[in-house]
Design an enzyme around this catalytic site. Structure first.
Site, PDB file in Angstrom:
ATOM      1  N   SER A  60       0.819  -1.217   0.000  1.00  0.00           N
ATOM      2  CA  SER A  60       0.000   0.000   0.000  1.00  0.00           C
ATOM      3  C   SER A  60       0.850   1.263   0.000  1.00  0.00           C
ATOM      4  O   SER A  60       0.366   2.335  -0.367  1.00  0.00           O
ATOM      5  CB  SER A  60      -0.934   0.020   1.210  1.00  0.00           C
ATOM      6  N   THR A 113      -1.532   4.403   3.201  1.00  0.00           N
ATOM      7  CA  THR A 113      -2.314   5.080   2.159  1.00  0.00           C
ATOM      8  C   THR A 113      -2.442   6.585   2.423  1.00  0.00           C
ATOM      9  O   THR A 113      -2.016   7.386   1.586  1.00  0.00           O
ATOM     10  CB  THR A 113      -3.698   4.415   1.989  1.00  0.00           C
ATOM     11  N   GLU A 233     -10.557   7.030   2.398  1.00  0.00           N
ATOM     12  CA  GLU A 233     -10.133   5.629   2.255  1.00  0.00           C
ATOM     13  C   GLU A 233     -10.975   4.656   3.077  1.00  0.00           C
ATOM     14  O   GLU A 233     -11.152   4.845   4.279  1.00  0.00           O
ATOM     15  CB  GLU A 233      -8.662   5.459   2.674  1.00  0.00           C
ATOM     16  N   HIS A 242      -6.590  -9.732   4.078  1.00  0.00           N
ATOM     17  CA  HIS A 242      -5.422 -10.380   4.701  1.00  0.00           C
ATOM     18  C   HIS A 242      -5.857 -11.497   5.643  1.00  0.00           C
ATOM     19  O   HIS A 242      -5.202 -12.525   5.738  1.00  0.00           O
ATOM     20  CB  HIS A 242      -4.598  -9.357   5.491  1.00  0.00           C
TER      21      HIS A 242
END
Ligand code: MG
Ligand code: ZN
Length: 344
Positions: A60, A113, A233, A242
């Site tokens: 990321s 991010t 985000e 994950h």
């Protein structure tokens, strides 16, 4: 250098990043919600290639840097090129052109991010250094977790919350202030901490993103007659990937959908706002297999990221720039073009 908003340029850009949100995650959400999904209202669709400078599978940090700064870099690098040279982000450029800027996330505000938009570091986990860069940025608004890095620093005794106040920020947090009580038109700059560390997952009860994103858009619009840049985000779509948790993924995607509904409503009313939705990469290698009684049986194939292209959705003035297949770095170039920032 000057901003030359050509005919039909948007005043405002809202960039929404679903971290780890590939086509499978979106498809799974479509089937799961059983109603029209907000992304179906976006008229322009493209695809971007997510690979990093040193690896076909990006993280990321490299992907965030590509999108924010237009620079392919190595995994783990934030806002710097492969040699470590600083790259200017679209947020920093927007500030230079006198626009208001903001970040709204469901991770800590120092996470890879959002950090790619205001920090320049050789490693994504240098949280205290990243926090200092937020303090020195010209950002007008941030909403996210990570309060601890402002107040209980290991390196020094500085209390960065106090220092933020010295720079004209009003600071709020989840513990003392309901988001609904914040009156954006009375504020010049503000920060809102949604958690001490990382915010809860959506499945554990977090639900602030639609409200926070709407508040941010309204605040930034009020704040600057010249326009604004806002990055929102959905940070934890990636974490659900994950951990290979389908139910957690659905909850994260549901929150993002509600957020997109609100932002589209804002953009429709405003008429001068370009909304872009994309991902930094896909996470989990999610396959949508056939289950029992015509139900979907989503199956993850990895605990990591994958190299599949991710979609880009655009709505509003200059949306057509985002058609086609291109590098992730071009998201940055296309945003510059849309804003009319000339490059020299
Ligand atoms: Mg992220
Ligand atoms: Zn990830």
């Amino acid at each position: 250098m000057c901003a030359d908003p050509g005919i039909g340029s948007p005043k405002n850009i809202i960039l929404v990043i679903g971290d780890g949100m590939g086509l499978s995650q979106i498809s799974a959400a479509f089937y799961n919600v059983g109603r029209k999904y907000s992304l179906e209202a976006f008229p322009i669709i493209g695809f971007q290639k997510t690979y990093a400078a040193n690896n076909l599978i990006t993280d990321s940090a490299a992907a965030g840097t590509a999108i924010a700064c237009g620079c392919k870099t190595k995994n783990n690098f934030i806002g710097v090129d492969p040699k470590g040279n600083k790259c200017e982000s679209i947020l920093e450029e927007a500030e230079r052109f006198g626009l208001a800027t903001g970040l709204v996330v469901t991770s800590s505000i120092q996470h890879a991010t959002p950090a790619s938009f205001f920090a320049h570091q050789p490693a994504r986990n240098l949280y205290e250094d990243i926090t200092l860069e937020l303090l020195d940025s010209g950002i007008d608004l941030f909403i996210g977790g990570g309060k601890q890095h402002f107040e209980r620093r290991e390196k020094d005794e500085r209390n960065l919350t106090q220092e933020l106040k010295g720079k004209g920020f009003e600071i709020f947090d989840y513990f003392n202030n309901d988001l609904a009580t914040i009156k954006p038109d009375t504020l010049k700059r503000f920060g809102y901490f949604t958690a001490d560390k990382e915010p809860l997952s959506a499945i554990a009860g977090r639900d602030y993103l639609p409200q926070a994103a709407t508040l941010a858009a309204n605040f930034l619009k009020h704040r600057s007659p010249n326009g604004f840049f806002l990055m929102v985000e959905g940070s934890q779509i990636d974490w659900a990937g994950h951990s290979n948790k389908t139910e957690a993924l659905y909850e994260e995607m549901e929150e993002l959908d509600l957020t997109l509904q609100k932002l589209l409503e804002f953009a429709r009313k405003d008429g001068n706002t370009l909304v872009i939705v994309t991902a930094d990469h896909e996470t989990g290698g999610l396959g949508l297999n056939r289950g029992t009684s015509n139900l979907l049986a989503p199956k993850f194939t990895t605990n990591g990221h994958t190299g599949v292209m991710v979609p880009v959705f655009a709505y509003g003035p200059k949306a057509e720039l985002f058609r086609g297949i291109y590098e992730n770095t071009e998201i940055h170039t296309k945003m510059q073009q849309a804003f009319g920032f000339s490059q020299n």
